[in-house]
Design a protein around this motif. Structure first.
Motif, short mmCIF file in Angstrom:
data_model
loop_
_atom_site.label_atom_id
_atom_site.label_comp_id
_atom_site.label_asym_id
_atom_site.label_seq_id
_atom_site.Cartn_x
_atom_site.Cartn_y
_atom_site.Cartn_z
N VAL A 41 0.08 -10.79 5.30
CA VAL A 41 -1.33 -10.80 5.73
C VAL A 41 -2.26 -10.88 4.52
O VAL A 41 -3.34 -11.47 4.60
CB VAL A 41 -1.73 -9.59 6.61
CG1 VAL A 41 -1.04 -9.65 7.96
CG2 VAL A 41 -1.47 -8.26 5.93
N LYS A 46 -0.43 -14.48 9.68
CA LYS A 46 -0.62 -13.56 10.80
C LYS A 46 0.33 -12.37 10.71
O LYS A 46 1.21 -12.31 9.87
CB LYS A 46 -0.44 -14.31 12.12
CG LYS A 46 -1.61 -15.26 12.47
CD LYS A 46 -1.58 -15.60 13.96
CE LYS A 46 -2.67 -16.60 14.34
NZ LYS A 46 -2.30 -17.98 13.99
N ILE A 47 0.12 -11.44 11.65
CA ILE A 47 0.81 -10.14 11.61
C ILE A 47 2.18 -10.14 12.26
O ILE A 47 2.83 -9.10 12.32
CB ILE A 47 -0.05 -9.08 12.32
CG1 ILE A 47 -0.35 -9.52 13.76
CG2 ILE A 47 -1.33 -8.84 11.56
CD1 ILE A 47 -1.10 -8.47 14.58
N HIS A 104 6.02 -9.12 18.35
CA HIS A 104 5.08 -9.45 19.42
C HIS A 104 5.76 -10.39 20.41
O HIS A 104 6.63 -11.18 20.03
CB HIS A 104 3.84 -10.11 18.84
CG HIS A 104 3.02 -9.20 17.97
ND1 HIS A 104 3.48 -8.71 16.77
CD2 HIS A 104 1.79 -8.65 18.15
CE1 HIS A 104 2.57 -7.92 16.23
NE2 HIS A 104 1.53 -7.86 17.05
N THR A 131 -1.58 -8.48 22.17
CA THR A 131 -1.94 -9.48 21.15
C THR A 131 -3.36 -9.98 21.38
O THR A 131 -4.14 -10.15 20.45
CB THR A 131 -0.94 -10.65 21.19
OG1 THR A 131 0.38 -10.13 20.99
CG2 THR A 131 -1.23 -11.67 20.11
N PHE A 135 -5.45 -7.43 19.10
CA PHE A 135 -5.38 -8.18 17.85
C PHE A 135 -6.22 -9.45 17.86
O PHE A 135 -6.17 -10.24 16.91
CB PHE A 135 -3.91 -8.51 17.53
CG PHE A 135 -3.05 -7.28 17.39
CD1 PHE A 135 -3.33 -6.31 16.43
CD2 PHE A 135 -1.98 -7.06 18.24
CE1 PHE A 135 -2.56 -5.17 16.31
CE2 PHE A 135 -1.20 -5.93 18.12
CZ PHE A 135 -1.49 -4.97 17.16
N TYR A 193 -0.15 -1.57 12.66
CA TYR A 193 -0.48 -2.96 12.98
C TYR A 193 -1.99 -3.18 13.11
O TYR A 193 -2.48 -4.27 12.83
CB TYR A 193 0.28 -3.43 14.23
CG TYR A 193 1.66 -3.95 13.85
CD1 TYR A 193 2.78 -3.13 13.87
CD2 TYR A 193 1.82 -5.27 13.42
CE1 TYR A 193 4.02 -3.60 13.48
CE2 TYR A 193 3.06 -5.75 13.02
CZ TYR A 193 4.16 -4.91 13.06
OH TYR A 193 5.38 -5.39 12.66
N GLU A 194 -2.71 -2.13 13.51
CA GLU A 194 -4.18 -2.27 13.52
C GLU A 194 -4.69 -2.51 12.10
O GLU A 194 -5.60 -3.30 11.87
CB GLU A 194 -4.82 -1.01 14.10
CG GLU A 194 -4.83 -1.00 15.63
CD GLU A 194 -5.16 0.38 16.19
OE1 GLU A 194 -5.78 1.19 15.46
OE2 GLU A 194 -4.80 0.64 17.35
N SER A 197 -3.78 -6.00 11.07
CA SER A 197 -4.65 -6.93 11.78
C SER A 197 -6.02 -7.02 11.11
O SER A 197 -6.60 -8.10 10.99
CB SER A 197 -4.80 -6.47 13.24
OG SER A 197 -5.71 -7.30 13.91
N TYR A 200 -5.72 -9.29 8.23
CA TYR A 200 -5.63 -10.69 8.65
C TYR A 200 -6.98 -11.21 9.15
O TYR A 200 -7.43 -12.29 8.75
CB TYR A 200 -4.57 -10.86 9.76
CG TYR A 200 -4.65 -12.25 10.37
CD1 TYR A 200 -4.28 -13.37 9.62
CD2 TYR A 200 -5.16 -12.45 11.65
CE1 TYR A 200 -4.40 -14.65 10.13
CE2 TYR A 200 -5.29 -13.73 12.17
CZ TYR A 200 -4.91 -14.82 11.41
OH TYR A 200 -5.05 -16.08 11.92
N GLN A 201 -7.63 -10.43 10.02
CA GLN A 201 -8.90 -10.89 10.60
C GLN A 201 -9.96 -11.13 9.52
O GLN A 201 -10.76 -12.05 9.62
CB GLN A 201 -9.42 -9.89 11.64
CG GLN A 201 -8.56 -9.79 12.91
CD GLN A 201 -8.58 -11.06 13.77
OE1 GLN A 201 -9.52 -11.85 13.69
NE2 GLN A 201 -7.55 -11.27 14.57
#
Ligand SMILES: [Zn+2]
Length: 213
Positions: A41, A46-47, A104, A131, A135, A193-194, A197, A200-201
Motif C-alpha cells: 500500500v 490495493k490492500i 477479501h 470491501t 474500504f 486493514y482500516e 486502507s 491506500y486511499q
C-alpha cells in the motif's frame, strides 16, 4: 438472494479441525500477508492479498499481496496464482491439493482465475459488502451486476468447480468461548486493514495507473 452454498459435509471433507483451521488462516493473514501488504500500500497497490496452503498440514506454499501498480490485473489472488505457478512443477503441490486463502472475497476476475488455476476451494476473510462499505472499493458487486446481472454480487458458493467459504461463517459455527477468542483476533485484523486502507486511499490517483482504483 438464492445461491448455492456448501454444506457442513463439504467443509468436513476439507477441514478436519475447524478451530485449528481458523487459527491457522487468521495467523497466515496477520503474520504473512499483512507485512507484505503494509509495503504494497505504501507503493500505491490495493490492500488485498492471498495465500496457498497445503491441504495436508496447512503449511504455506505462497503468501502474496496485490501488485496492481505493475499491472491492473495483478490483484491479490492473481498475484498469488502467478507466484504459485512460478514455482517449478517438481517443487509445488497440485492446486487441487491446496487451500486458496484470500483476504477479501474474490472479484469476478479472481473467481475466474481460481477456477482456471485448478482450485476446488477458497476461503475469504472480508466479504464484498465489507470491501464496498469499509474500504470504499465498490467494483466487485458493480461488475457482477453490470456484466452478469448478478444482483448484489451473488454467485454460487458451491458449484462444479469449487466451494467457497466466508471465514466468519466458520467462526460463527464454533462454540461460544472459541468464537469469542477468534472474534477478538478478527476485530484486531479489521483495525489493521482500516489502517492499510487509509494509506491506500490517501495514495489513490497519485501514482500508478489503476483504472478501477
Ligand atoms: Zn480480483
Amino acid at each position: 438472494m438464492e445461491y448455492n452454498q456448501p454444506t457442513d459435509d463439504d467443509l468436513a471433507a476439507l477441514v478436519s479441525d475447524r478451530a485449528a483451521f481458523v487459527d491457522r488462516v487468521l495467523s497466515v493473514i496477520s503474520d504473512e500477508i499483512v507485512p507484505l501488504t503494509e509495503k504494497g500500500v505504501r507503493g500505491g497497490s490495493k490492500i488485498f492479498g492471498g495465500a496457498v496452503l497445503a491441504k495436508h498440514d496447512l503449511s504455506t506454499v505462497v503468501a502474496v499481496t496485490n501488485e496492481e501498480t505493475t499491472n491492473p490485473l495483478h490483484h491479490g489472488e492473481i498475484a498469488t496464482i502467478n507466484a504459485f505457478y512460478a514455482i517449478p512443477q517438481s517443487d509445488r503441490p497440485a492446486a487441487k491439493d491446496t487451500i486458496f486463502l484470500s483476504t477479501h472475497e474474490p472479484c469476478p476476475l479472481c473467481l475466474g482465475g481460481i477456477t482456471w488455476g485448478g482450485w476446488d476451494n477458497f476461503f475469504y476473510f472480508f466479504s464484498y459488502a465489507d470491501t464496498k462499505d469499509a474500504f470504499a472499493i465498490p467494483h466487485d458487486i458493480r461488475i457482477h451486476e453490470e456484466i452478469w446481472s448478478a444482483t448484489g454480487g451473488a454467485y454460487h458458493h458451491k458449484n462444479m468447480y469449487w466451494n467457497a467459504w466466508h471465514i466468519q461463517d466458520l467462526i460463527d459455527g464454533l462454540d461460544e468461548g472459541t468464537q469469542a477468542a477468534f472474534n477478538e483476533r478478527s476485530d484486531a485484523l479489521k483495525v489493521t486493514y482500516e489502517e492499510l486502507s487509509a494509506v491506500y486511499q490517501a495514495s489513490k490517483g497519485t501514482g500508478a495507473e489503476i483504472p478501477l482504483a
